[in-house]
Design a protein around this motif. Structure first.
Motif, PDB file in Angstrom:
ATOM      1  N   VAL A  84       0.839  -1.196   0.000  1.00 20.19           N
ATOM      2  CA  VAL A  84       0.000   0.000   0.000  1.00 20.19           C
ATOM      3  C   VAL A  84       0.876   1.249   0.000  1.00 20.19           C
ATOM      4  CG1 VAL A  84      -1.733   1.312   1.287  1.00 20.19           C
ATOM      5  CG2 VAL A  84      -1.929  -1.172   1.121  1.00 20.19           C
ATOM      6  N   ALA A  85       1.933   1.231   0.789  1.00 20.75           N
ATOM      7  CA  ALA A  85       2.838   2.378   0.853  1.00 20.75           C
ATOM      8  C   ALA A  85       3.515   2.619  -0.495  1.00 20.75           C
ATOM      9  CB  ALA A  85       3.883   2.155   1.941  1.00 20.75           C
ATOM     10  N   GLU A  86       3.919   1.533  -1.150  1.00 19.23           N
ATOM     11  CA  GLU A  86       4.557   1.678  -2.465  1.00 19.23           C
ATOM     12  C   GLU A  86       3.608   2.334  -3.461  1.00 19.23           C
ATOM     13  OE1 GLU A  86       6.857  -1.098  -5.804  1.00 19.23           O
ATOM     14  OE2 GLU A  86       5.842  -2.037  -4.096  1.00 19.23           O
ATOM     15  N   ARG A  87       2.353   1.867  -3.455  1.00 18.71           N
ATOM     16  CA  ARG A  87       1.350   2.444  -4.352  1.00 18.71           C
ATOM     17  C   ARG A  87       1.111   3.920  -4.010  1.00 18.71           C
ATOM     18  NH1 ARG A  87      -1.078   2.104  -9.278  1.00 18.71           N
ATOM     19  NH2 ARG A  87      -3.347   1.986  -9.212  1.00 18.71           N
ATOM     20  N   ALA A  88       1.064   4.213  -2.721  1.00 21.05           N
ATOM     21  CA  ALA A  88       0.828   5.588  -2.285  1.00 21.05           C
ATOM     22  C   ALA A  88       1.954   6.511  -2.740  1.00 21.05           C
ATOM     23  CB  ALA A  88       0.691   5.632  -0.768  1.00 21.05           C
ATOM     24  N   VAL A  89       3.188   6.063  -2.606  1.00 27.15           N
ATOM     25  CA  VAL A  89       4.335   6.883  -3.017  1.00 27.15           C
ATOM     26  C   VAL A  89       4.268   7.174  -4.513  1.00 27.15           C
ATOM     27  CG1 VAL A  89       6.844   6.899  -3.311  1.00 27.15           C
ATOM     28  CG2 VAL A  89       5.842   6.146  -1.141  1.00 27.15           C
ATOM     29  N   ASP A  90       3.942   6.159  -5.292  1.00 29.37           N
ATOM     30  CA  ASP A  90       3.838   6.341  -6.742  1.00 29.37           C
ATOM     31  C   ASP A  90       2.805   7.413  -7.091  1.00 29.37           C
ATOM     32  OD1 ASP A  90       4.045   5.700  -9.596  1.00 29.37           O
ATOM     33  OD2 ASP A  90       2.107   4.720  -9.335  1.00 29.37           O
ATOM     34  N   LEU A  91       1.631   7.336  -6.460  1.00 35.03           N
ATOM     35  CA  LEU A  91       0.568   8.299  -6.766  1.00 35.03           C
ATOM     36  C   LEU A  91       0.887   9.692  -6.230  1.00 35.03           C
ATOM     37  CD1 LEU A  91      -2.543   6.027  -6.163  1.00 35.03           C
ATOM     38  CD2 LEU A  91      -1.697   6.869  -8.347  1.00 35.03           C
ATOM     39  N   LEU A  92       1.491   9.753  -5.074  1.00 43.46           N
ATOM     40  CA  LEU A  92       1.866  11.057  -4.517  1.00 43.46           C
ATOM     41  C   LEU A  92       2.901  11.751  -5.397  1.00 43.46           C
ATOM     42  CD1 LEU A  92       2.000  10.043  -0.754  1.00 43.46           C
ATOM     43  CD2 LEU A  92       0.464  11.761  -1.736  1.00 43.46           C
ATOM     44  N   ALA A  95       1.191  13.151  -8.301  1.00 43.74           N
ATOM     45  CA  ALA A  95       0.458  14.358  -7.912  1.00 43.74           C
ATOM     46  C   ALA A  95       1.400  15.473  -7.467  1.00 43.74           C
ATOM     47  CB  ALA A  95      -0.525  14.027  -6.796  1.00 43.74           C
ATOM     48  N   ARG A  96       2.710  15.243  -7.564  1.00 50.24           N
ATOM     49  CA  ARG A  96       3.745  16.227  -7.200  1.00 50.24           C
ATOM     50  C   ARG A  96       3.681  16.639  -5.732  1.00 50.24           C
ATOM     51  NH1 ARG A  96       6.025  18.273 -11.930  1.00 50.24           N
ATOM     52  NH2 ARG A  96       4.887  17.765 -13.834  1.00 50.24           N
ATOM     53  N   ARG A  97       3.368  15.698  -4.879  1.00 45.16           N
ATOM     54  CA  ARG A  97       3.314  15.964  -3.433  1.00 45.16           C
ATOM     55  C   ARG A  97       4.538  15.296  -2.799  1.00 45.16           C
ATOM     56  NH1 ARG A  97      -2.835  14.438  -1.991  1.00 45.16           N
ATOM     57  NH2 ARG A  97      -2.000  14.633   0.125  1.00 45.16           N
ATOM     58  N   ILE A  98       5.664  15.975  -2.919  1.00 42.03           N
ATOM     59  CA  ILE A  98       6.947  15.382  -2.536  1.00 42.03           C
ATOM     60  C   ILE A  98       7.036  15.135  -1.031  1.00 42.03           C
ATOM     61  CG2 ILE A  98       9.451  15.679  -2.585  1.00 42.03           C
ATOM     62  CD1 ILE A  98       8.178  15.229  -5.321  1.00 42.03           C
ATOM     63  N   ASP A  99       6.599  16.094  -0.219  1.00 45.11           N
ATOM     64  CA  ASP A  99       6.724  15.935   1.226  1.00 45.11           C
ATOM     65  C   ASP A  99       5.941  14.737   1.734  1.00 45.11           C
ATOM     66  OD1 ASP A  99       8.406  18.102   1.428  1.00 45.11           O
ATOM     67  OD2 ASP A  99       6.821  19.531   1.928  1.00 45.11           O
ATOM     68  N   GLU A 100       4.686  14.573   1.243  1.00 42.91           N
ATOM     69  CA  GLU A 100       3.895  13.419   1.657  1.00 42.91           C
ATOM     70  C   GLU A 100       4.511  12.123   1.127  1.00 42.91           C
ATOM     71  OE1 GLU A 100       2.624  16.188   0.350  1.00 42.91           O
ATOM     72  OE2 GLU A 100       0.659  16.679   1.208  1.00 42.91           O
ATOM     73  N   ALA A 101       5.077  12.168  -0.077  1.00 40.41           N
ATOM     74  CA  ALA A 101       5.736  10.981  -0.634  1.00 40.41           C
ATOM     75  C   ALA A 101       6.917  10.570   0.240  1.00 40.41           C
ATOM     76  CB  ALA A 101       6.207  11.261  -2.058  1.00 40.41           C
ATOM     77  N   LYS A 102       7.675  11.545   0.720  1.00 41.42           N
ATOM     78  CA  LYS A 102       8.799  11.243   1.610  1.00 41.42           C
ATOM     79  C   LYS A 102       8.313  10.621   2.918  1.00 41.42           C
ATOM     80  CE  LYS A 102      11.722  14.742   1.927  1.00 41.42           C
ATOM     81  NZ  LYS A 102      12.184  16.151   1.902  1.00 41.42           N
ATOM     82  N   GLU A 103       7.206  11.132   3.428  1.00 41.12           N
ATOM     83  CA  GLU A 103       6.653  10.601   4.677  1.00 41.12           C
ATOM     84  C   GLU A 103       6.238   9.137   4.514  1.00 41.12           C
ATOM     85  OE1 GLU A 103       2.743  11.302   7.561  1.00 41.12           O
ATOM     86  OE2 GLU A 103       3.216  12.763   5.992  1.00 41.12           O
ATOM     87  N   ILE A 104       5.523   8.838   3.434  1.00 42.21           N
ATOM     88  CA  ILE A 104       5.058   7.473   3.221  1.00 42.21           C
ATOM     89  C   ILE A 104       6.212   6.555   2.825  1.00 42.21           C
ATOM     90  CG2 ILE A 104       3.457   6.006   1.937  1.00 42.21           C
ATOM     91  CD1 ILE A 104       2.188   7.950   3.987  1.00 42.21           C
ATOM     92  N   ALA A 105       7.186   7.077   2.112  1.00 46.55           N
ATOM     93  CA  ALA A 105       8.353   6.261   1.765  1.00 46.55           C
ATOM     94  C   ALA A 105       9.072   5.792   3.026  1.00 46.55           C
ATOM     95  CB  ALA A 105       9.300   7.059   0.878  1.00 46.55           C
ATOM     96  N   ALA A 106       9.095   6.641   4.046  1.00 51.75           N
ATOM     97  CA  ALA A 106       9.706   6.244   5.319  1.00 51.75           C
ATOM     98  C   ALA A 106       8.927   5.094   5.952  1.00 51.75           C
ATOM     99  CB  ALA A 106       9.764   7.440   6.260  1.00 51.75           C
TER     100      ALA A 106
END
Length: 419
Positions: A84-92, A95-106
């Motif tokens: 789920v996290a991998e999918r979320a990072v891809d979509l974020l 959507a150019r939401r880098i900060d949220e992508a970094k949070e979920i990547a962690a």
């Protein structure tokens, strides 16, 4: 992707999609707010998680990437599931939401700590946003990965560090590998490419590091390829007699090719000599061919490219075209024209490029009419404008000056450079 995601959502009406997304988001907003990031992972069958994923996929089907990213962001925080996290990072990221992508990547990194991919993504996100704290954390984590995945993770990190714009910080990051893993050749390889990057900076430091990698793993193809590039970038050095950097690079490559070919022959299965064996020298043979081409030794380069076509690999057409280009650059017009015509007939390579080079061959042989006909066949694209200018030049050379001027006047430049 979870198993149920593979089924198409197309049969559902847009009203149903909107309603489902709204209900699921409502559930998600209420449930996820109560879930702290330190909570234990929630079952992937949790109702809110399942509905959230469905809502996100429905949103994606209807083209709403922002809504899908937002829902997956919340679902990933609740479930803390790696997929789920991998999918979320891809979509974020979409959507150019880098900060949220970094949070979920962690979170992804924590959920799947033994895999290489999440660590690669965390490092890439940190470097992209110049987040040096997170980048250092990612590098330190990669250095402690299990032995079976650590080397490939370091090699990927090396590629990322080579692209990073701050050479000093790239070296600082790569130094973590050499300090913690001094006997690992990949660690010194990473330091070498981090030192020089793609701009051939700090060549002396990079050579020291790559020499250490080759000391730990002699004739390692990737390291030899890097060292040959560094030797060319360094230029001549005074050693009593001025040495040619090209000659040094070629000698290095030829010696490594011979050593790797010998190793391949030794490792061939004794029971079945026809079984395919990976040729460790092939990568270096390709590097040598390109090096000879860059050194304008086109006859030697052509022979090497033609030999590579005989390996039966998928890049045979690419190697054949490279050999033809070597013939063109070496002014072997007969061979180049014959092979370009064969490429055109077999639909190999870019037809526009092939037509352009055929026209250049006609031009070089003072066959102005043929050159004009061939340039006229070059379609609009990268080589179109130059071809039009060369038509005017060919007309002028053919003593048709008025036609040349008329042709130039008929052109419609699309930018300042063309004007």
């Amino acid at each position: 992707m979870l198993p149920f995601m593979k089924y198409s959502c197309a049969p559902f009406s847009s009203k149903f999609v909107t309603l489902t997304a709204a209900v699921a988001l409502c559930i998600c907003n209420n449930s996820f707010a109560q879930s702290a990031s330190s909570s234990p992972p929630v079952s992937i069958n949790d109702r809110a998680v399942v509905l959230g994923i469905l809502a996100a996929e429905f949103s994606l089907q209807s083209g709403d990437v922002a809504a899908a990213a937002n829902t997956y962001y919340e679902v990933a925080k609740r479930s803390r599931d790696a997929k789920v996290a991998e999918r979320a990072v891809d979509l974020l990221l979409r959507a150019r939401r880098i900060d949220e992508a970094k949070e979920i990547a962690a979170l992804w990194q924590e959920a799947d700590a033994g895999s290489v991919r999440p660590h690669q993504v965390v490092l890439a996100l940190a470097l992209t946003s110049a987040d040096e704290f997170r980048a250092m954390g990612a590098i330190t984590t990669i250095a402690t990965l299990p032995d079976d995945v650590r080397s490939s993770a370091i090699m990927d990190a090396a590629r990322q560090l080579a692209l990073y714009r701050d050479r000093d910080f790239a070296v600082k990051l790569a130094s973590v590998f050499t300090q913690q893993l001094p006997k690992l050749p990949e660690a010194h390889y990473a330091l070498a490419v981090a030192s020089t990057g793609n701009e051939n900076k700090r060549v002396g430091e990079a050579l020291l590091a790559i020499d250490q990698a080759l000391k730990l793993r002699p004739n390692w193809p990737q390291a030899v390829a890097v060292k040959s590039r560094l030797l060319l970038a360094r230029g001549p050095v005074a050693t009593g007699v001025e040495s040619s950097p090209g000659a040094a690079a070629v000698t290095l490559l030829e010696n490594a090719i011979a050593a790797n070919a010998a190793t391949t022959a030794t490792n061939a299965p004794a029971a079945n000599l026809t079984a395919p064996v990976k040729d460790a020298s092939r990568e270096l043979r390709l590097v040598l061919a390109r090096t000879q081409f860059d050194l304008e030794k086109f006859v030697e380069a052509r022979k090497l490219f033609l030999a590579l076509t005989e390996d039966g690999l998928e890049d045979a057409d690419e190697m054949r075209l490279a050999a033809t280009l070597a013939a063109f650059q070496g002014k072997d017009w007969e061979a180049a024209e014959r092979e370009f015509l064969e490429s055109l007939a077999a639909d190999r390579g870019d037809p526009a490029a092939v037509l352009y080079y055929l026209a250049r061959i006609s031009e070089a042989q003072l066959r102005w009419g043929d050159a004009i006909d061939r340039y006229n066949q070059v379609p609009r694209g990268e080589r179109y404008w130059e071809s039009q200018l060369r038509i005017a030049g060919a007309l002028a050379q053919d003593k048709r000056m008025l036609q040349a001027i008329s042709h130039l006047r008929a052109q419609k430049p699309s930018n300042a450079l063309e004007r």
